[in-house]
Design a protein around this motif. Structure first.
Motif, short mmCIF file in Angstrom:
data_model
loop_
_atom_site.label_atom_id
_atom_site.label_comp_id
_atom_site.label_asym_id
_atom_site.label_seq_id
_atom_site.Cartn_x
_atom_site.Cartn_y
_atom_site.Cartn_z
N SER A 230 0.83 -1.20 0.00
CA SER A 230 0.00 0.00 0.00
C SER A 230 0.86 1.25 0.00
CB SER A 230 -0.92 0.00 1.24
OG SER A 230 -0.15 -0.01 2.43
N THR A 231 0.17 2.40 0.02
CA THR A 231 0.84 3.70 0.12
C THR A 231 0.24 4.45 1.29
OG1 THR A 231 1.20 3.77 -2.27
CG2 THR A 231 1.39 5.85 -1.08
N GLY A 236 5.06 6.14 2.79
CA GLY A 236 5.09 6.15 1.34
C GLY A 236 4.69 4.78 0.81
N LYS A 237 5.41 4.28 -0.17
CA LYS A 237 5.12 2.96 -0.72
C LYS A 237 5.72 1.90 0.21
CE LYS A 237 4.89 4.57 -5.50
NZ LYS A 237 5.42 4.45 -6.89
N THR A 278 9.94 7.83 -0.70
CA THR A 278 8.53 8.23 -0.71
C THR A 278 8.02 8.45 0.72
OG1 THR A 278 7.90 5.89 -0.76
CG2 THR A 278 8.08 7.04 -2.88
N GLY A 279 6.83 9.00 0.84
CA GLY A 279 6.24 9.29 2.15
C GLY A 279 6.91 10.48 2.79
#
Length: 450
Positions: A230-231, A236-237, A278-279
């Motif tokens: 999920s994200t 993030g991912k 990410t995130g």
């Protein structure tokens, strides 16, 4: 002579008993839930050998090893000697961390094959309480491995069967239980560790961060099942993997892309995604946030699970010919320590010429038995062999030769006036001597020679 006859009788009974136990259930019932050590103790009791002095000494040695275990840092290696006539057990205390795998290897050199019991215990949190047994080796093997489940000191006990001895070398090391989660990297690439401050101190880092170039493969660390892909705003991912063998979940965050799907099985080394930022890591360099969450227990420190030390057990540098023999303090005085390192607590300070019986050694430290029976360690640079006596000549008067240095100790023999002796060392008011037949013992009082 009488002692030798009794020892031979005990050995004969023990050998017959242990050889005839196959297929026979004793009064203590089925052994399937007992450790090899406990099964052996039950056989001793069924043969009434626990009521003999030798049997009691063996049982006491096993208990004492758990109470008087020495603290060792891993990896550790020690060589020593088990005497068949004097029961002994070794106890090593290890500061173990959850996620480590403790591996013990034992080498024995003996004239006759012997059962040797390897057991690991969790040390009790309350002083005086019984330690909790967690692992044991089959007596037919000389290797024991155990995955540590709790951040507690652990005790390794090593004890041969009754009336069996020989030279031993024990090696203890720790290994990670999980494969490293980033391709081509190791724990040296961890830049943020468990417990680091986050969000201005509002929370603590529940994992480790491994920095690597964008696109570096993130790898499955264990055999498992992908449970979530999920994200999220913070991670993030992300990918979650259920570790089949340890009832825990592995968490991979800040991925640039994910290559797996929920329900997919993975093996250690499989690529589950690629490193990114990410995130909430978008302002930092690409890295993998790796976390471990135990079922019903929450987050735990991943570092011991993945840290592979490059340090090997230091070689044993002592003079192995001294094992089982006497040495003595060569310096004006010497500190005897509870553990084999210079920072260990000093147990006692001994004057020059104090004799010590060598029972083993590690690196450049001798494991020695003091004249009163306590075992400890002394640096090899502070001692010398007893080949050259500190005094020699003929006794001016008859004297008893005692087996221990205290008043009232049993006399091994009586030497006549004029007997030739060599004085090997001195302890308090006693002298350790060797006579012309090679017998070694203690003479009380001051030795007068001519």
């Amino acid at each position: 002579m009488q002692h030798l006859k009794i020892t031979f009788l005990i050995y004969s009974i023990l050998a017959l008993l242990l050889a005839s136990c196959s297929g026979k259930q004793t009064l203590r019932g089925v052994f399937k839930n007992q450790t090899p050590y406990e099964r052996y103790v039950a056989k001793l009791k069924d043969a009434k050998l626990d009521q003999t002095a030798l049997g009691q000494d063996w049982l006491t040695a096993g208990k004492q090893a758990l109470q008087d275990s020495i603290i060792v840092a891993l990896p550790f290696k020690e060589t020593g000697y088990f005497s068949a006539e004097k029961p002994k057990a070794l106890g090593y205390r290890i500061d173990a961390k959850r996620g480590e795998r403790i591996t013990v290897n034992l080498e024995m050199k003996a004239r006759e094959a012997a059962l040797v019991f390897l057991d690991i215990f969790e040390a009790p949190a309350i002083p005086g309480a019984e330690p909790d047994h967690v692992a044991s080796a089959d007596t037919l093997t000389t290797t024991l491995t155990y995955e540590v489940e709790e951040d507690l000191p652990h005790i390794l006990r090593v004890q041969p069967e009754l009336l069996r001895g020989g030279q031993y070398t024990v090696t203890i090391k720790s290994e990670p239980t999980l494969a490293f989660p980033v391709a081509g990297k190791s724990s040296r690439n961890i830049a943020s560790v468990w417990g680091d401050s986050r969000d201005g101190g509002a929370r603590r880092h529940e994992g480790i961060d491994v920095f690597a170039p964008r696109g570096t493969p993130a790898l499955a660390s264990a055999e498992g099942l992908v449970t979530r892909v999920s994200t999220t705003p913070r991670g993030g991912k992300v990918v979650w993997v259920s570790d089949f063998n340890r009832r825990q979940n592995l968490y991979y965050a800040h991925l640039d892309s994910q290559l797996v799907s929920p329900g997919q099985r993975v093996q250690p080394g499989d690529t589950i995604g690629f490193i990114g930022n990410t995130g909430n890591a978008k302002t930092t360099k690409p890295h993998l946030h790796f976390g471990i969450y135990r079922s019903g227990r929450g987050a735990t420190n991943p570092y011991p699970y993945v840290h592979a030390s490059s340090v090997t057990a230091p070689p044993v540098k002592i003079d192995a010919t001294h094992i089982g023999n006497w040495i003595r303090i060569a310096a004006r005085s010497a500190n005897v320590r509870l553990q084999p390192n210079i920072n260990s607590d000093v147990y006692t300070t001994l004057p020059q010429h104090t004799p010590l019986l060598v029972t083993g050694g590690t690196t450049d430290w001798y494991r020695i038995r003091l004249p009163h029976g306590k075992e400890a360690y002394v640096a090899s640079s502070l001692v010398e062999a007893t080949h050259k006596p500190i005094n020699s000549g003929k006794l001016s008067e008859a004297a008893p030769v005692l087996d221990q240095p205290y008043t009232g100790a049993p006399a091994m023999d009586h030497l006549k006036a004029g007997s030739s002796i060599a004085v090997m060392g001195k302890y308090k008011e006693f002298s350790l001597i060797k006579n012309e037949t090679g017998m070694i013992g203690w003479l009380p009082g001051s030795v007068k020679l001519f």
